[in-house]
Structures are given as C-alpha cells and as structure tokens.
Design a protein around this motif. Sequence first.
Motif, PDB file in Angstrom:
ATOM      1  N   VAL A  88       0.839  -1.206   0.000  1.00 19.96           N
ATOM      2  CA  VAL A  88       0.000   0.000   0.000  1.00 19.96           C
ATOM      3  C   VAL A  88       0.874   1.257   0.000  1.00 19.96           C
ATOM      4  O   VAL A  88       0.584   2.233  -0.685  1.00 19.96           O
ATOM      5  CB  VAL A  88      -0.949  -0.024   1.213  1.00 19.96           C
ATOM      6  N   GLN A  90       3.856   1.550  -1.260  1.00 15.41           N
ATOM      7  CA  GLN A  90       4.418   1.718  -2.603  1.00 15.41           C
ATOM      8  C   GLN A  90       3.395   2.318  -3.541  1.00 15.41           C
ATOM      9  O   GLN A  90       3.726   3.102  -4.414  1.00 15.41           O
ATOM     10  CB  GLN A  90       4.856   0.375  -3.163  1.00 15.41           C
ATOM     11  N   ALA A  91       2.128   1.922  -3.340  1.00 12.45           N
ATOM     12  CA  ALA A  91       1.101   2.367  -4.270  1.00 12.45           C
ATOM     13  C   ALA A  91       0.677   3.808  -4.020  1.00 12.45           C
ATOM     14  O   ALA A  91       0.317   4.512  -4.949  1.00 12.45           O
ATOM     15  CB  ALA A  91      -0.111   1.447  -4.192  1.00 12.45           C
ATOM     16  N   TYR A  92       0.726   4.267  -2.761  1.00 11.38           N
ATOM     17  CA  TYR A  92       0.178   5.600  -2.483  1.00 11.38           C
ATOM     18  C   TYR A  92       1.191   6.608  -1.973  1.00 11.38           C
ATOM     19  O   TYR A  92       1.047   7.795  -2.211  1.00 11.38           O
ATOM     20  CB  TYR A  92      -1.004   5.484  -1.518  1.00 11.38           C
ATOM     21  N   TYR A  94       4.852   6.658  -2.389  1.00  7.99           N
ATOM     22  CA  TYR A  94       6.120   6.087  -2.867  1.00  7.99           C
ATOM     23  C   TYR A  94       7.360   6.787  -2.301  1.00  7.99           C
ATOM     24  O   TYR A  94       8.302   6.105  -1.900  1.00  7.99           O
ATOM     25  CB  TYR A  94       6.133   6.109  -4.390  1.00  7.99           C
TER      26      TYR A  94
END
Lengths: 198, 198
Positions: A88, A90-92, A94
């Motif tokens: 999560v 990494q996705a939001y 970074y």
Amino acid sequence: MSEKSLVQEFTKGLWEEIPPFRLVLGLCPTLAVTKAFETGFGMGCALTFVLVCSNVLVSVLRKIIPSKIRVPCFIICVATFVVIVELVMQAYTYPLFLKLGIFIPLIVVNCIPLGRAEAFAYKNGVVRSIADGLGLGVGYAISLSVLGSIREIFGAGSWLGHAVFGASFQPFTFMVEAPGAFVCLGLMLGVMNLAGKK
Amino acid sequence: MRDVIRMILVLGILGAVSGGGLALVKAGTAAKIEYQQLKFVKGPAILEILKGCTNDPLVDRFKIKDGETERSFYVGVFDGKPNAVAYETYGKGFGGDIGIMVGVNLETDQLLGMGVTTPFSETPGLGARAKTDQNFKGSFKGLSMNEPVKVKVDGGKVDAISGATTTSRGVCAAVTDSEGFYSKMKPQILEKAQAFAK
C-alpha cells in the motif's frame, strides 16, 4: 490484569508502557528512521496498522492455535500485514516508502508486534487486543514523531521541510547522525523518568 | 498424533489464507505501484521532455514488443494531436549503463529533447553534468532521427560536456542506437499513438 478497563488498556500505551521509552523494544527502527518528523510519523503509522491487525488476528485465533507452534503462527500473521503495508505504501506514498526502505519489511522481526501477540493478544479477547494494539501503536507513533521532530529541528533547522530558524542558523548535523539518535533518545528517556518519579 | 495433524493443519491453513490474501492485495495495487514508480523514477525526465503537452504521458503509455524486449512509449498530446512520444534507451557511460529518455516528434522525426533516467554513476562534476547541463541537453533538440547523433569532435552537432567525452559519446550512442528500432517500429508507434487522440 483483567481489572483494567478498556480505556486503561488503551492509555497505558500512551504513557505507562509507551514504546520505545518504557518497553525499550523496537529500538532499531527508532534510531534509524527518526531523522525527520515525516519518516518517524510514517513508521509509527505503519507499525500501528500492523500491531492492531496482528493483535486482532491472533486474538481471534487464540483458541485454535496450538501453543507449541504459536510463534510461527504469530510470525505469519505479522508478516502478512507487513507485506500489505509495504504494497500500500508503494502504491500511495512512494517517496515515503523509499525513505523508510528496509525498515518496513523489518517490522516482521520488530519485537513490539511479536511481543504483544505473545504477551497480550494470545491471552485476551478481541476488543481488549484492539485497545492494546491501538494504544501501543499510537504511543510509538507519538514517540517517533517527537523524536523525529527534535532531530529534524536541531539537525536540519527545518520541520516538515519548512525552515524553523532564520538564515543565520547553523544546522547541528550531529543530531541527524546515528550517535545523535542515541543521545537524543537517552535524554528523552531521562526526562521521562524524572517526570514519572513523583 | 492428533496434535501433530492439528499443528500441520493450523499452520498450513494460516499460511494458505495469508498467501491468498496477499496475492489479492498485490493484484489490486500492481497498476498503482507501476504508476508511482514511473512517476518518481522516470517521471521527471519524461515531463521535462514533453513539456507543454495537455495530457498525462505517464497514463497515456503503450508497449511494443521488439524481439525479446518490450519497450514502453509515453505519448505527448499537443494541440489535441498525439504527435510526440518519449521512450527509454541505454548507452555505455564511464561508470556503467546510462538510461536515456528520448522524446521524438512523430511528424518531423526530430528530437524533442533528452533526459537521464537511471541513478547516475558518472563522475560528479564532469559526466554527471549530463543530467543538468542545459547546453548539452539543449543541443539534442531538433536533431533528425534519420542520421546518427554524434558529438562535434566526431563530426556531429552535439556540444560535448568538457572533460566528459566518454559520457557525452555514450549518450549520443544511446540515441543513435534507438534510431534503429524507432524507424523499424514507426508504423506501430503511429498506430498505437493515434488511440490517445483527444
């Protein structure tokens, strides 16, 4: 132990047993990620999520998990939530993920979630375990944020990237180096012991 | 015996459920993570090259298979027409491979610009200036994709960075190298880019 109210289970994590000062657990990431407020706070949030979720899962499964293999079961629970946090992040967020780097996966072997699973969630009900995890997690996040703020303000002369002092301020670089973390942590622990003496 | 079977069952089911859950989370975040990595690793170079475009080149991208390798193209829309693409190519520098993002105008086959994408291991102050030296970067603009790109010493048009001939040549070689697959794949690139017309 059972005399404590739910609120007390929560608030004990904020002062009486506040990590890392009172428990003196989870010191490695404490020293490493508190160079700035942002990283300290991010780490605190990540740990809070992992702690609450793993406490819930362990508490739900406490009657099913045989005591002989409880440690591997705890590790699976903790590791699952750590990987979720990693993905999560990494996705939001970074950039924050890049700054925290290896210390996110290392939550798996952090003593706090494992310690709470063993010492608390395995013996208590779900609601109490949530209160316990939330309290300790928030306490950890506050500690890291304060420590990170102090180090960032004096070590870099800024807070969240905004300059705090005038242009004439010479950053006290020692504070953002590893030894500065030890000194700062030690001083805070000392002050907390003084305050708690009465 | 019963105990052993129970242990195996509990651990096995716990592991399987956790693995399945993680696979779901991973599938759910994969696209988002790819976008974030693009944005923070290659994004700055792409946006600089395709400056002034009205779309988001990081979203409007496509892939074309070139033999074994798969190449990504980022489309820039200008005045409602998708007439520019950026793509990555590699050349040999002084300290290993250099990743170069190249922007091409699809109508005139001219270079729009270039930018360095990889974490750079060229000599600081000399080769590393390829990332920031506007004079060097600017001299690529408007060069034709139909002839080799060379530094002035080698009979070309690019102003080499003084003291960093190897790096300058490496960058030029990377651009020249990409001309091959660009002209080969041009029909496909044009066709796919049309899909992003506004």
